[in-house]
Design a protein around this motif. Structure first.
Motif, PDB file in Angstrom:
ATOM      1  N   PHE A 243     -10.579  -4.796  -0.836  1.00  9.58           N
ATOM      2  CA  PHE A 243      -9.651  -4.317  -1.859  1.00  9.58           C
ATOM      3  C   PHE A 243      -9.599  -2.788  -1.941  1.00  9.58           C
ATOM      4  CE2 PHE A 243      -9.762  -8.368  -4.683  1.00  9.58           C
ATOM      5  CZ  PHE A 243      -8.759  -8.921  -3.904  1.00  9.58           C
ATOM      6  N   GLY A 244     -10.581  -2.133  -1.321  1.00  8.65           N
ATOM      7  CA  GLY A 244     -10.608  -0.672  -1.416  1.00  8.65           C
ATOM      8  C   GLY A 244     -11.107  -0.212  -2.759  1.00  8.65           C
ATOM      9  N   ALA A 245     -12.259  -0.726  -3.175  1.00 10.52           N
ATOM     10  CA  ALA A 245     -12.801  -0.431  -4.508  1.00 10.52           C
ATOM     11  C   ALA A 245     -13.470   0.944  -4.508  1.00 10.52           C
ATOM     12  CB  ALA A 245     -13.785  -1.524  -4.921  1.00 10.52           C
ATOM     13  N   ASN A 246     -12.714   1.979  -4.855  1.00 12.91           N
ATOM     14  CA  ASN A 246     -13.248   3.339  -4.805  1.00 12.91           C
ATOM     15  C   ASN A 246     -14.252   3.635  -5.914  1.00 12.91           C
ATOM     16  OD1 ASN A 246     -11.001   3.068  -6.516  1.00 12.91           O
ATOM     17  ND2 ASN A 246     -10.622   5.267  -6.512  1.00 12.91           N
ATOM     18  N   ASN A 247     -14.323   2.773  -6.923  1.00 16.14           N
ATOM     19  CA  ASN A 247     -15.305   2.973  -8.001  1.00 16.14           C
ATOM     20  C   ASN A 247     -16.702   2.499  -7.619  1.00 16.14           C
ATOM     21  OD1 ASN A 247     -13.908   4.249 -10.051  1.00 16.14           O
ATOM     22  ND2 ASN A 247     -12.978   2.354 -10.768  1.00 16.14           N
ATOM     23  N   MET A 248     -16.807   1.783  -6.492  1.00 15.42           N
ATOM     24  CA  MET A 248     -18.093   1.200  -6.104  1.00 15.42           C
ATOM     25  C   MET A 248     -18.880   2.094  -5.144  1.00 15.42           C
ATOM     26  SD  MET A 248     -16.836  -2.735  -5.568  1.00 15.42           S
ATOM     27  CE  MET A 248     -18.459  -3.320  -5.100  1.00 15.42           C
ATOM     28  N   VAL A 249     -18.288   3.192  -4.710  1.00 15.83           N
ATOM     29  CA  VAL A 249     -18.965   4.077  -3.752  1.00 15.83           C
ATOM     30  C   VAL A 249     -20.018   4.912  -4.478  1.00 15.83           C
ATOM     31  CG1 VAL A 249     -18.642   5.905  -2.047  1.00 15.83           C
ATOM     32  CG2 VAL A 249     -16.873   4.172  -2.348  1.00 15.83           C
ATOM     33  N   THR A 250     -21.252   4.849  -3.974  1.00 14.67           N
ATOM     34  CA  THR A 250     -22.362   5.558  -4.611  1.00 14.67           C
ATOM     35  C   THR A 250     -22.500   6.972  -4.046  1.00 14.67           C
ATOM     36  OG1 THR A 250     -23.979   4.798  -2.972  1.00 14.67           O
ATOM     37  CG2 THR A 250     -23.588   3.361  -4.879  1.00 14.67           C
ATOM     38  N   ARG A 251     -23.341   7.774  -4.696  1.00 11.91           N
ATOM     39  CA  ARG A 251     -23.542   9.150  -4.242  1.00 11.91           C
ATOM     40  C   ARG A 251     -24.188   9.172  -2.848  1.00 11.91           C
ATOM     41  NH1 ARG A 251     -23.327  13.822  -7.273  1.00 11.91           N
ATOM     42  NH2 ARG A 251     -21.787  12.564  -8.390  1.00 11.91           N
ATOM     43  N   ASN A 252     -25.149   8.252  -2.592  1.00 12.36           N
ATOM     44  CA  ASN A 252     -25.769   8.199  -1.267  1.00 12.36           C
ATOM     45  C   ASN A 252     -24.747   7.861  -0.182  1.00 12.36           C
ATOM     46  OD1 ASN A 252     -28.349   8.862  -2.100  1.00 12.36           O
ATOM     47  ND2 ASN A 252     -28.967   6.736  -2.437  1.00 12.36           N
ATOM     48  N   GLN A 253     -23.823   6.962  -0.493  1.00 14.74           N
ATOM     49  CA  GLN A 253     -22.774   6.618   0.463  1.00 14.74           C
ATOM     50  C   GLN A 253     -21.865   7.818   0.727  1.00 14.74           C
ATOM     51  OE1 GLN A 253     -21.193   3.158  -1.619  1.00 14.74           O
ATOM     52  NE2 GLN A 253     -21.952   1.805  -0.015  1.00 14.74           N
TER      53      GLN A 253
ATOM     54  N   PHE B 234     -21.514  17.486 -17.528  1.00 21.20           N
ATOM     55  CA  PHE B 234     -22.449  18.568 -17.235  1.00 21.20           C
ATOM     56  C   PHE B 234     -23.777  18.461 -17.977  1.00 21.20           C
ATOM     57  CE2 PHE B 234     -18.170  20.326 -16.530  1.00 21.20           C
ATOM     58  CZ  PHE B 234     -18.298  20.731 -15.204  1.00 21.20           C
ATOM     59  N   MET B 235     -23.803  17.682 -19.080  1.00 18.51           N
ATOM     60  CA  MET B 235     -25.036  17.588 -19.860  1.00 18.51           C
ATOM     61  C   MET B 235     -25.412  16.127 -20.054  1.00 18.51           C
ATOM     62  SD  MET B 235     -24.623  20.702 -22.625  1.00 18.51           S
ATOM     63  CE  MET B 235     -23.578  19.798 -23.716  1.00 18.51           C
ATOM     64  N   SER B 236     -26.663  15.902 -20.443  1.00 25.84           N
ATOM     65  CA  SER B 236     -27.161  14.545 -20.640  1.00 25.84           C
ATOM     66  C   SER B 236     -26.481  13.899 -21.854  1.00 25.84           C
ATOM     67  CB  SER B 236     -28.677  14.583 -20.844  1.00 25.84           C
ATOM     68  OG  SER B 236     -29.178  13.277 -21.029  1.00 25.84           O
ATOM     69  N   SER B 237     -25.893  12.721 -21.632  1.00 24.74           N
ATOM     70  CA  SER B 237     -25.254  11.990 -22.721  1.00 24.74           C
ATOM     71  C   SER B 237     -25.227  10.502 -22.361  1.00 24.74           C
ATOM     72  CB  SER B 237     -23.834  12.503 -22.977  1.00 24.74           C
ATOM     73  OG  SER B 237     -22.978  12.136 -21.907  1.00 24.74           O
ATOM     74  N   GLU B 238     -24.785   9.682 -23.318  1.00 22.46           N
ATOM     75  CA  GLU B 238     -24.761   8.245 -23.070  1.00 22.46           C
ATOM     76  C   GLU B 238     -23.675   7.840 -22.061  1.00 22.46           C
ATOM     77  OE1 GLU B 238     -21.945   7.170 -26.956  1.00 22.46           O
ATOM     78  OE2 GLU B 238     -24.047   6.516 -26.904  1.00 22.46           O
ATOM     79  N   ASN B 239     -22.735   8.725 -21.818  1.00 21.99           N
ATOM     80  CA  ASN B 239     -21.640   8.426 -20.878  1.00 21.99           C
ATOM     81  C   ASN B 239     -21.827   9.087 -19.510  1.00 21.99           C
ATOM     82  OD1 ASN B 239     -20.212   6.876 -22.779  1.00 21.99           O
ATOM     83  ND2 ASN B 239     -19.254   8.711 -23.642  1.00 21.99           N
ATOM     84  N   ASN B 240     -23.072   9.550 -19.240  1.00 27.78           N
ATOM     85  CA  ASN B 240     -23.337  10.232 -17.971  1.00 27.78           C
ATOM     86  C   ASN B 240     -23.009   9.379 -16.746  1.00 27.78           C
ATOM     87  OD1 ASN B 240     -26.022  12.413 -18.921  1.00 27.78           O
ATOM     88  ND2 ASN B 240     -24.016  12.936 -18.156  1.00 27.78           N
ATOM     89  N   GLN B 241     -23.375   8.087 -16.823  1.00 28.54           N
ATOM     90  CA  GLN B 241     -23.162   7.199 -15.669  1.00 28.54           C
ATOM     91  C   GLN B 241     -21.674   7.002 -15.382  1.00 28.54           C
ATOM     92  OE1 GLN B 241     -25.459   3.644 -16.580  1.00 28.54           O
ATOM     93  NE2 GLN B 241     -27.110   4.329 -15.212  1.00 28.54           N
ATOM     94  N   ILE B 242     -20.896   6.870 -16.452  1.00 29.75           N
ATOM     95  CA  ILE B 242     -19.445   6.720 -16.277  1.00 29.75           C
ATOM     96  C   ILE B 242     -18.855   7.998 -15.681  1.00 29.75           C
ATOM     97  CG2 ILE B 242     -17.250   6.379 -17.489  1.00 29.75           C
ATOM     98  CD1 ILE B 242     -18.863   4.746 -19.566  1.00 29.75           C
ATOM     99  N   ALA B 243     -19.336   9.144 -16.167  1.00 28.54           N
ATOM    100  CA  ALA B 243     -18.866  10.425 -15.631  1.00 28.54           C
ATOM    101  C   ALA B 243     -19.206  10.542 -14.149  1.00 28.54           C
ATOM    102  CB  ALA B 243     -19.497  11.580 -16.413  1.00 28.54           C
ATOM    103  N   GLU B 244     -20.406  10.097 -13.769  1.00 30.19           N
ATOM    104  CA  GLU B 244     -20.815  10.170 -12.362  1.00 30.19           C
ATOM    105  C   GLU B 244     -19.936   9.279 -11.484  1.00 30.19           C
ATOM    106  OE1 GLU B 244     -24.682   9.412  -9.458  1.00 30.19           O
ATOM    107  OE2 GLU B 244     -24.941   9.331 -11.636  1.00 30.19           O
ATOM    108  N   ILE B 245     -19.591   8.089 -11.982  1.00 33.00           N
ATOM    109  CA  ILE B 245     -18.709   7.174 -11.244  1.00 33.00           C
ATOM    110  C   ILE B 245     -17.354   7.836 -10.993  1.00 33.00           C
ATOM    111  CG2 ILE B 245     -17.367   5.034 -11.442  1.00 33.00           C
ATOM    112  CD1 ILE B 245     -19.823   3.802 -12.862  1.00 33.00           C
ATOM    113  N   ARG B 246     -16.839   8.526 -12.013  1.00 31.17           N
ATOM    114  CA  ARG B 246     -15.524   9.179 -11.878  1.00 31.17           C
ATOM    115  C   ARG B 246     -15.590  10.363 -10.916  1.00 31.17           C
ATOM    116  NH1 ARG B 246     -12.858   9.042 -17.987  1.00 31.17           N
ATOM    117  NH2 ARG B 246     -13.256   6.824 -18.365  1.00 31.17           N
ATOM    118  N   VAL B 247     -16.685  11.109 -10.971  1.00 31.15           N
ATOM    119  CA  VAL B 247     -16.851  12.220 -10.021  1.00 31.15           C
ATOM    120  C   VAL B 247     -16.928  11.681  -8.597  1.00 31.15           C
ATOM    121  CG1 VAL B 247     -18.416  14.047  -9.243  1.00 31.15           C
ATOM    122  CG2 VAL B 247     -17.935  13.791 -11.684  1.00 31.15           C
ATOM    123  N   ASN B 248     -17.707  10.585  -8.409  1.00 28.58           N
ATOM    124  CA  ASN B 248     -17.804   9.957  -7.089  1.00 28.58           C
ATOM    125  C   ASN B 248     -16.437   9.478  -6.608  1.00 28.58           C
ATOM    126  OD1 ASN B 248     -20.543  10.379  -7.170  1.00 28.58           O
ATOM    127  ND2 ASN B 248     -21.081   8.259  -7.618  1.00 28.58           N
TER     128      ASN B 248
END
Length: 324
Positions: free
Chosen positions: A179-189, A38-52
């Motif tokens: 392989f069905g890589a669900n971690n590679m799907v972006t927000r735009n996709q 929810f807030m800006s941090s160094e792990n924001n990108q990882i959090a976004e990948i998990r939400v996606n």
């Protein structure tokens, strides 16, 4: 009126979905805090990948079982599904053509995503048209399953041929996709996928009432004013949109479209199609989230996990039918 049993089932599924979604968000190499989401941090990108990852699993859990549910109700065959009837294979073949032949064409990411999904949907629509035309020729609709296996084998052979002659990078891209890589799907996709899924669900909504009439027999359906040709067209479009859009972005996730409707019929009245559709979406989301957790823990591709789980279940279904 919804029965108490149905309400309890929905509540249990909803609680289980929330729990598995939270577990998904906390599954990975790093441990994340609530503020990372929810807030800006160094792990924001990882959090976004998990939400996606969670979002795309929810979309897949809604789409694939709905596609299987529509096809099983229309063909009146519990083994009908987007993968058994070859729709997933043809969608994969269309994506393979796109990946292998568009490698040197520079396109914006949004257009790449659009063409990827359009190629998968176009291929699956074409096959669905062929399947439905064949269904009029076969007295026994179980022959369609044999036809679907033949189509899957043919599509697999063409994909193998394309892989044999493909450039290294194109081959790598296709293998990663398959392989069905669900971690590679972006927000735009996910935005593109959400639009396709919503359109598919809206068309599905239009088919449920005619399907109830169709399940009582062709003559009875016509006496109720059901337009069977229109129903056939709606089933084609909805099933193809829902299964092919997921295949385009996540790769071929096999057998979920068959086993989820089967489980839902076991736990609730199969004749109540509106409730069956809702249960299919709930159970589908739960199952895909569970598969995602297993995939993250074991590092086994998502489509391999779905196959390992799905094949024994389908085998048991066949043995049960044989006994009957």
């Amino acid at each position: 009126m919804m029965s108490n049993k149905f309400k309890i089932l929905c509540l249990l599924f909803l609680i289980a979905i929330i729990i598995t979604a939270i577990i998904n968000l906390n599954t990975g190499f790093l441990s994340l805090n609530v503020q990372d989401f929810f807030m800006s941090s160094e792990n924001n990108q990882i959090a976004e990948i998990r939400v996606n990852r969670v979002l795309v699993m929810l979309l897949a859990g809604i789409s694939i079982p709905t596609s299987g549910f529509l096809m099983q109700e229309y063909f009146q065959n519990p083994l009908a599904g987007p993968d058994i009837l070859g729709i997933t294979s043809v969608a994969s073949l269309s994506v393979a053509f796109y990946i292998f032949f568009s490698y040197n064409i520079l396109l914006p990411e949004f257009l790449q995503n659009s063409f990827l999904s359009l190629s998968a949907i176009g291929g699956s629509l074409l096959l669905m048209l062929v399947l439905l035309s064949m269904s009029n020729k076969f007295q026994d609709k179980s022959y369609l399953i044999i036809f679907g296996f033949l189509v899957s084998a043919f599509a697999g052979a063409i994909v193998s041929l394309l892989q044999f002659y493909a450039e290294n990078q194109s081959l790598k891209n296709y293998i990663l996709w398959s392989f069905g890589a669900n971690n590679m799907v972006t927000r735009n996709q996910i935005y593109v996928l959400s639009i396709l899924v919503l359109i598919g669900l809206f068309i599905c909504f239009k088919t449920i009432k005619p399907l109830i009439g169709n399940s009582l027999g062709t003559s009875y359906a016509q006496s109720l004013g059901v337009n069977l040709n229109q129903l056939k067209l709606l089933i084609i479009v909805a099933s193809s949109l829902l299964s092919a859009s997921i295949t385009a972005f996540l790769g071929p996730i096999l057998f979920i479209g068959i086993i989820v409707p089967h489980f839902c019929r076991l736990v609730y009245n199969p004749a109540k199609l509106w409730q069956q559709w809702i249960l299919n979406m709930f159970l589908g989301m739960l199952m895909m989230l569970l598969f995602s957790i297993v995939a993250e823990k074991t590092h086994v591709p998502l489509n391999v996990i779905s196959s390992i789980f799905g094949i024994p279940v389908i085998l048991m279904m066949l043995l049960k039918q044989n006994k009957v």
